[in-house]
Design an enzyme around this catalytic site. Structure first.
Site, PDB file in Angstrom:
ATOM      1  N   GLN A   1     -45.491  -0.008-104.253  1.00  0.00           N
ATOM      2  CA  GLN A   1     -46.810   0.086-104.852  1.00  0.00           C
ATOM      3  C   GLN A   1     -46.845   1.277-105.812  1.00  0.00           C
ATOM      4  O   GLN A   1     -46.621   2.421-105.396  1.00  0.00           O
ATOM      5  CB  GLN A   1     -47.864   0.264-103.747  1.00  0.00           C
TER       6      GLN A   1
ATOM      7  N   GLY B   1     -69.183  -6.112 -95.437  1.00  0.00           N
ATOM      8  CA  GLY B   1     -67.890  -6.727 -95.176  1.00  0.00           C
ATOM      9  C   GLY B   1     -66.996  -6.620 -96.400  1.00  0.00           C
ATOM     10  O   GLY B   1     -67.398  -6.071 -97.424  1.00  0.00           O
TER      11      GLY B   1
ATOM     12  N   GLY C   1     -54.620  -5.044-103.111  1.00  0.00           N
ATOM     13  CA  GLY C   1     -55.826  -4.708-102.348  1.00  0.00           C
ATOM     14  C   GLY C   1     -55.666  -3.487-101.462  1.00  0.00           C
ATOM     15  O   GLY C   1     -56.339  -3.358-100.440  1.00  0.00           O
ATOM     16  N   GLU C   2     -54.779  -2.548-101.873  1.00  0.00           N
ATOM     17  CA  GLU C   2     -54.543  -1.372-101.025  1.00  0.00           C
ATOM     18  C   GLU C   2     -55.808  -0.537-100.848  1.00  0.00           C
ATOM     19  O   GLU C   2     -56.071  -0.008 -99.766  1.00  0.00           O
ATOM     20  CB  GLU C   2     -53.409  -0.512-101.598  1.00  0.00           C
ATOM     21  N   ARG C   3     -56.594  -0.429-101.918  1.00  0.00           N
ATOM     22  CA  ARG C   3     -57.843   0.357-101.835  1.00  0.00           C
ATOM     23  C   ARG C   3     -58.788  -0.275-100.801  1.00  0.00           C
ATOM     24  O   ARG C   3     -59.398   0.433 -99.995  1.00  0.00           O
ATOM     25  CB  ARG C   3     -58.488   0.424-103.218  1.00  0.00           C
ATOM     26  N   ARG C   4     -58.898  -1.607-100.821  1.00  0.00           N
ATOM     27  CA  ARG C   4     -59.755  -2.308 -99.852  1.00  0.00           C
ATOM     28  C   ARG C   4     -59.225  -2.151 -98.426  1.00  0.00           C
ATOM     29  O   ARG C   4     -60.001  -1.989 -97.478  1.00  0.00           O
ATOM     30  CB  ARG C   4     -59.834  -3.801-100.210  1.00  0.00           C
TER      31      ARG C   4
ATOM     32  N   GLU D   1     -57.759 -27.490-106.536  1.00  0.00           N
ATOM     33  CA  GLU D   1     -58.571 -28.428-105.744  1.00  0.00           C
ATOM     34  C   GLU D   1     -59.806 -27.727-105.200  1.00  0.00           C
ATOM     35  O   GLU D   1     -60.901 -28.293-105.157  1.00  0.00           O
ATOM     36  CB  GLU D   1     -57.714 -28.978-104.589  1.00  0.00           C
ATOM     37  N   ASN D   2     -59.624 -26.484-104.792  1.00  0.00           N
ATOM     38  CA  ASN D   2     -60.732 -25.690-104.248  1.00  0.00           C
ATOM     39  C   ASN D   2     -61.831 -25.511-105.290  1.00  0.00           C
ATOM     40  O   ASN D   2     -63.026 -25.626-104.988  1.00  0.00           O
ATOM     41  CB  ASN D   2     -60.199 -24.325-103.806  1.00  0.00           C
TER      42      ASN D   2
END
Length: 299
Positions: free
Chosen positions: A54, A75, A95-98, A129-130
Protein backbone atom coordinates in the site's frame (compact mmCIF):
# COMPACT_ATOMS: atom_id res chain seq x y z
CA UNK A 1 -34.83 0.13 6.74
CA UNK A 2 -36.02 -3.41 5.95
CA UNK A 3 -33.83 -3.37 2.86
CA UNK A 4 -30.74 -2.52 4.95
CA UNK A 5 -31.50 -5.37 7.41
CA UNK A 6 -31.91 -7.80 4.52
CA UNK A 7 -28.52 -6.78 3.08
CA UNK A 8 -26.79 -7.19 6.44
CA UNK A 9 -28.36 -10.64 6.94
CA UNK A 10 -27.21 -11.64 3.45
CA UNK A 11 -23.69 -10.46 4.26
CA UNK A 12 -23.64 -12.51 7.46
CA UNK A 13 -24.94 -15.54 5.58
CA UNK A 14 -22.14 -15.31 3.05
CA UNK A 15 -19.65 -14.80 5.88
CA UNK A 16 -20.75 -18.12 7.40
CA UNK A 17 -20.45 -19.77 3.97
CA UNK A 18 -16.83 -18.61 3.68
CA UNK A 19 -16.01 -20.18 7.05
CA UNK A 20 -16.92 -23.68 5.90
CA UNK A 21 -13.53 -25.49 5.60
CA UNK A 22 -15.06 -28.34 3.59
CA UNK A 23 -16.24 -25.96 0.87
CA UNK A 24 -13.50 -23.35 0.81
CA UNK A 25 -13.99 -21.01 -2.16
CA UNK A 26 -10.65 -20.44 -3.84
CA UNK A 27 -11.61 -19.63 -7.42
CA UNK A 28 -14.57 -18.66 -9.52
CA UNK A 29 -15.03 -22.31 -10.53
CA UNK A 30 -15.64 -23.54 -6.97
CA UNK A 31 -19.06 -24.31 -5.52
CA UNK A 32 -20.97 -21.22 -4.28
CA UNK A 33 -18.39 -18.85 -5.84
CA UNK A 34 -21.23 -17.18 -7.75
CA UNK A 35 -22.83 -16.19 -4.44
CA UNK A 36 -19.70 -14.32 -3.39
CA UNK A 37 -18.68 -12.57 -6.63
CA UNK A 38 -20.19 -9.08 -6.82
CA UNK A 39 -21.85 -9.26 -3.40
CA UNK A 40 -21.18 -7.58 -0.06
CA UNK A 41 -19.88 -9.88 2.67
CA UNK A 42 -19.50 -9.14 6.39
CA UNK A 43 -15.87 -9.95 7.23
CA UNK A 44 -14.20 -10.03 10.64
CA UNK A 45 -11.61 -7.27 10.84
CA UNK A 46 -9.08 -9.67 12.41
CA UNK A 47 -9.16 -11.80 9.23
CA UNK A 48 -8.00 -8.86 7.08
CA UNK A 49 -4.34 -7.91 6.69
CA UNK A 50 -3.10 -4.60 5.32
CA UNK A 51 -1.53 -4.77 1.86
CA UNK A 52 2.27 -4.43 2.45
CA UNK A 53 2.57 -2.64 -0.90
CA UNK A 54 0.00 0.00 0.00
CA UNK A 55 1.68 3.26 -1.14
CA UNK A 56 -0.16 5.41 1.37
CA UNK A 57 1.34 5.32 4.86
CA UNK A 58 0.29 8.61 6.49
CA UNK A 59 -3.28 9.06 7.72
CA UNK A 60 -4.55 12.23 9.37
CA UNK A 61 -5.65 11.21 12.88
CA UNK A 62 -8.29 13.93 13.18
CA UNK A 63 -9.78 12.97 9.84
CA UNK A 64 -9.78 9.27 10.84
CA UNK A 65 -11.55 10.10 14.09
CA UNK A 66 -14.21 12.06 12.21
CA UNK A 67 -14.77 9.10 9.90
CA UNK A 68 -14.92 6.75 12.90
CA UNK A 69 -17.65 8.93 14.44
CA UNK A 70 -19.56 8.86 11.14
CA UNK A 71 -19.21 5.05 10.99
CA UNK A 72 -20.57 4.73 14.55
CA UNK A 73 -23.66 6.68 13.52
CA UNK A 74 -24.20 5.48 9.94
CA UNK A 75 -22.13 2.35 9.44
CA UNK A 76 -19.63 1.84 6.61
CA UNK A 77 -21.31 3.43 3.58
CA UNK A 78 -18.79 2.20 1.00
CA UNK A 79 -17.52 -1.39 1.56
CA UNK A 80 -13.80 -2.12 1.42
CA UNK A 81 -12.32 -4.52 -1.18
CA UNK A 82 -10.14 -7.49 -0.23
CA UNK A 83 -8.35 -10.38 -1.94
CA UNK A 84 -8.87 -13.90 -0.55
CA UNK A 85 -5.40 -15.32 0.21
CA UNK A 86 -6.25 -18.46 2.22
CA UNK A 87 -9.04 -19.99 4.28
CA UNK A 88 -10.65 -17.11 6.20
CA UNK A 89 -7.66 -14.88 5.39
CA UNK A 90 -7.87 -11.76 3.28
CA UNK A 91 -5.59 -8.97 2.09
CA UNK A 92 -6.84 -5.42 1.70
CA UNK A 93 -6.99 -4.07 -1.85
CA UNK A 94 -8.69 -0.73 -1.20
CA UNK A 95 -10.32 1.08 1.70
CA UNK A 96 -7.53 1.22 4.29
CA UNK A 97 -8.84 4.52 5.69
CA UNK A 98 -12.31 2.97 6.16
CA UNK A 99 -10.77 -0.14 7.75
CA UNK A 100 -8.68 1.89 10.21
CA UNK A 101 -11.66 4.10 11.11
CA UNK A 102 -13.83 0.99 11.63
CA UNK A 103 -11.28 -0.31 14.13
CA UNK A 104 -11.36 3.07 15.90
CA UNK A 105 -15.16 2.87 15.98
CA UNK A 106 -14.89 -0.49 17.75
CA UNK A 107 -16.35 -2.63 14.96
CA UNK A 108 -15.55 -6.33 14.86
CA UNK A 109 -16.62 -6.79 11.23
CA UNK A 110 -16.89 -4.64 8.11
CA UNK A 111 -18.77 -4.95 4.81
CA UNK A 112 -16.39 -6.03 2.06
CA UNK A 113 -16.22 -7.05 -1.57
CA UNK A 114 -14.10 -10.18 -2.00
CA UNK A 115 -11.92 -10.83 -5.03
CA UNK A 116 -11.09 -14.47 -5.72
CA UNK A 117 -8.91 -16.13 -8.35
CA UNK A 118 -9.89 -15.65 -12.03
CA UNK A 119 -13.08 -13.78 -11.17
CA UNK A 120 -12.59 -10.79 -13.49
CA UNK A 121 -15.16 -11.68 -16.14
CA UNK A 122 -17.60 -13.11 -13.58
CA UNK A 123 -17.35 -9.94 -11.52
CA UNK A 124 -17.96 -7.78 -14.58
CA UNK A 125 -21.04 -9.79 -15.49
CA UNK A 126 -22.34 -9.70 -11.91
CA UNK A 127 -21.90 -5.95 -11.62
CA UNK A 128 -23.46 -5.21 -15.00
CA UNK A 129 -26.41 -7.45 -14.12
CA UNK A 130 -26.65 -5.75 -10.73
CA UNK A 131 -26.86 -2.30 -12.32
CA UNK A 132 -29.81 -3.44 -14.48
CA UNK A 133 -31.92 -4.32 -11.41
CA UNK A 134 -34.86 -2.07 -10.53
CA UNK A 135 -34.65 -2.31 -6.73
CA UNK A 136 -31.25 -0.66 -6.35
CA UNK A 137 -30.93 2.79 -4.86
CA UNK A 138 -28.76 5.40 -6.69
CA UNK A 139 -25.83 4.97 -4.29
CA UNK A 140 -25.73 1.19 -4.87
CA UNK A 141 -25.69 1.81 -8.62
CA UNK A 142 -22.92 4.40 -8.22
CA UNK A 143 -20.86 1.92 -6.16
CA UNK A 144 -21.23 -0.72 -8.87
CA UNK A 145 -20.01 1.77 -11.49
CA UNK A 146 -17.08 2.71 -9.25
CA UNK A 147 -16.11 -0.94 -8.85
CA UNK A 148 -16.08 -1.41 -12.62
CA UNK A 149 -13.63 1.52 -12.78
CA UNK A 150 -11.44 0.53 -9.81
CA UNK A 151 -11.32 -3.24 -10.14
CA UNK A 152 -11.99 -3.97 -13.80
CA UNK A 153 -10.36 -0.78 -15.13
CA UNK A 154 -13.28 0.00 -17.42
CA UNK A 155 -13.52 3.53 -18.75
CA UNK A 156 -16.84 5.41 -18.61
CA UNK A 157 -17.05 4.93 -22.38
CA UNK A 158 -16.64 1.16 -22.04
CA UNK A 159 -19.16 1.05 -19.21
CA UNK A 160 -21.60 2.96 -21.35
CA UNK A 161 -21.41 0.19 -23.96
CA UNK A 162 -21.63 -2.65 -21.40
CA UNK A 163 -24.62 -1.36 -19.42
CA UNK A 164 -26.43 0.50 -22.21
CA UNK A 165 -26.41 3.87 -20.43
CA UNK A 166 -25.22 7.26 -21.63
CA UNK A 167 -21.79 8.31 -20.39
CA UNK A 168 -23.33 11.45 -18.85
CA UNK A 169 -25.76 9.26 -16.87
CA UNK A 170 -22.87 7.20 -15.50
CA UNK A 171 -20.97 10.37 -14.58
CA UNK A 172 -24.02 11.72 -12.71
CA UNK A 173 -24.23 8.55 -10.61
CA UNK A 174 -20.50 8.58 -9.83
CA UNK A 175 -20.65 12.21 -8.65
CA UNK A 176 -23.06 11.13 -5.89
CA UNK A 177 -20.16 9.35 -4.16
CA UNK A 178 -18.59 12.76 -3.48
CA UNK A 179 -21.51 13.71 -1.24
CA UNK A 180 -21.15 13.76 2.53
CA UNK A 181 -21.84 10.24 3.97
CA UNK A 182 -24.92 11.56 5.80
CA UNK A 183 -26.42 12.66 2.49
CA UNK A 184 -25.49 9.37 0.80
CA UNK A 185 -27.34 7.58 3.60
CA UNK A 186 -30.30 9.92 3.09
CA UNK A 187 -30.46 8.90 -0.59
CA UNK A 188 -30.17 5.19 0.28
CA UNK A 189 -32.94 5.46 2.86
CA UNK A 190 -35.20 7.43 0.51
CA UNK A 191 -35.27 10.69 2.47
CA UNK A 192 -34.11 12.58 -0.62
CA UNK A 193 -33.93 11.69 -4.32
CA UNK A 194 -31.01 11.45 -6.71
CA UNK A 195 -32.19 14.79 -8.15
CA UNK A 196 -31.73 16.42 -4.74
CA UNK A 197 -28.27 14.87 -4.48
CA UNK A 198 -27.28 16.14 -7.93
CA UNK A 199 -28.26 19.67 -6.89
CA UNK A 200 -26.36 19.52 -3.58
CA UNK A 201 -23.15 18.15 -5.18
CA UNK A 202 -22.63 21.52 -6.87
CA UNK A 203 -21.61 22.84 -3.44
CA UNK A 204 -18.04 21.91 -2.43
CA UNK A 205 -18.33 22.76 1.28
CA UNK A 206 -19.65 19.59 2.98
CA UNK A 207 -20.92 21.52 6.02
CA UNK A 208 -23.10 23.61 3.71
CA UNK A 209 -24.12 20.41 1.91
CA UNK A 210 -25.45 18.91 5.15
CA UNK A 211 -27.18 22.19 6.13
CA UNK A 212 -29.08 22.17 2.84
CA UNK A 213 -29.83 18.45 3.25
CA UNK A 214 -31.40 19.16 6.65
CA UNK A 215 -33.55 21.90 5.09
CA UNK A 216 -34.70 19.57 2.31
CA UNK A 217 -35.81 16.94 4.81
CA UNK A 218 -37.35 19.29 7.41
CA UNK A 219 -39.12 21.54 4.88
CA UNK A 220 -39.91 18.79 2.35
CA UNK A 221 -38.29 20.81 -0.45
CA UNK A 222 -38.72 19.73 -4.07
CA UNK A 223 -35.75 19.25 -6.40
CA UNK A 224 -36.53 22.59 -8.08
CA UNK A 225 -36.66 24.38 -4.72
CA UNK A 226 -33.35 22.74 -3.78
CA UNK A 227 -31.76 23.91 -7.04
CA UNK A 228 -32.95 27.47 -6.27
CA UNK A 229 -31.50 27.22 -2.74
CA UNK A 230 -28.15 26.08 -4.13
CA UNK A 231 -28.18 28.82 -6.78
CA UNK A 232 -28.86 31.51 -4.15
CA UNK A 233 -25.98 30.20 -2.04
CA UNK A 234 -23.61 30.24 -5.02
CA UNK A 235 -24.73 33.77 -5.95
CA UNK A 236 -23.96 34.92 -2.41
CA UNK A 237 -20.34 33.79 -2.86
CA UNK A 238 -19.74 35.91 -5.96
CA UNK A 239 -17.64 39.04 -5.31
CA UNK A 240 -19.55 42.30 -5.50
CA UNK A 241 -17.37 43.74 -8.28
CA UNK A 242 -19.75 46.50 -9.31
CA UNK A 243 -20.23 47.95 -5.82
CA UNK A 244 -17.13 50.15 -5.85
CA UNK A 245 -17.82 51.51 -9.33
CA UNK A 246 -21.46 52.17 -8.44
CA UNK A 247 -20.45 54.09 -5.29
CA UNK A 248 -18.09 56.28 -7.33
CA UNK A 249 -20.83 56.92 -9.91
CA UNK A 250 -23.28 57.97 -7.21
CA UNK A 251 -20.69 60.35 -5.75
CA UNK A 252 -20.20 62.01 -9.16
CA UNK A 253 -23.98 62.24 -9.64
CA UNK A 254 -24.45 63.91 -6.24
CA UNK A 255 -21.73 66.45 -6.98
CA UNK A 256 -23.18 67.20 -10.42
CA UNK A 257 -26.65 67.54 -8.95
CA UNK A 258 -25.48 70.18 -6.50
CA UNK A 259 -23.57 72.18 -9.14
CA UNK A 260 -26.42 72.17 -11.70
CA UNK A 261 -29.03 73.02 -9.04
CA UNK A 262 -26.99 76.06 -8.00
CA UNK A 263 -26.52 77.15 -11.63
CA UNK A 264 -30.19 76.97 -12.61
CA UNK A 265 -31.58 78.04 -9.25
CA UNK A 266 -33.94 75.06 -9.25
CA UNK A 267 -33.83 71.60 -7.63
CA UNK A 268 -32.39 69.57 -10.53
CA UNK A 269 -32.65 65.76 -10.50
CA UNK A 270 -29.56 63.95 -11.86
CA UNK A 271 -29.79 60.16 -12.31
CA UNK A 272 -26.78 58.06 -13.41
CA UNK A 273 -26.92 54.29 -14.07
CA UNK A 274 -24.08 51.87 -13.34
CA UNK A 275 -23.16 51.80 -17.02
CA UNK A 276 -22.60 55.60 -17.06
CA UNK A 277 -25.89 56.50 -18.78
CA UNK A 278 -28.47 58.74 -17.14
CA UNK A 279 -30.73 61.79 -17.40
CA UNK A 280 -31.05 65.32 -15.99
CA UNK A 281 -34.50 66.68 -15.08
CA UNK A 282 -34.87 70.47 -14.65
CA UNK A 283 -38.24 71.54 -13.22
CA UNK A 284 -39.88 74.96 -13.89
CA UNK A 285 -42.91 76.57 -12.22
CA UNK A 286 -44.08 79.12 -14.77
CA UNK A 287 -43.58 80.39 -18.30
CA UNK A 288 -41.33 83.07 -16.92
CA UNK A 289 -39.28 80.46 -15.02
CA UNK A 290 -39.08 78.36 -18.19
CA UNK A 291 -37.76 81.28 -20.25
CA UNK A 292 -35.19 82.01 -17.53
CA UNK A 293 -33.84 78.43 -17.71
CA UNK A 294 -33.73 78.50 -21.52
CA UNK A 295 -31.77 81.71 -21.41
CA UNK A 296 -29.24 80.12 -19.02
CA UNK A 297 -28.88 77.07 -21.30
CA UNK A 298 -28.29 79.27 -24.35
CA UNK A 299 -25.74 81.20 -22.34
Amino acid sequence: MAQAIKKQALGRGLSALLKDPDNDIKSVNDKNADKVVGNIVELEIDAIEINPFQPRSNFNEESLQELATSIKELGVIQPITVRKTDFNKYQLISGERRLRASKLAGLNAVPAYIRIANDNESLTMALVENIQRHDLDPIEIALSYQRLIDEIQLTQEQMSERVGKKRSTIANYLRLLKLDPIIQTGIRDGFISMGHGRAIINIENQDVQTDIYQKIVSQNLSVRETEALVKNYQESLKPKVATKAKTATFAVAAEANKAITEYFGAKVDVKVAGNGKGKITIPFHSEEDFNRIIKLIKG
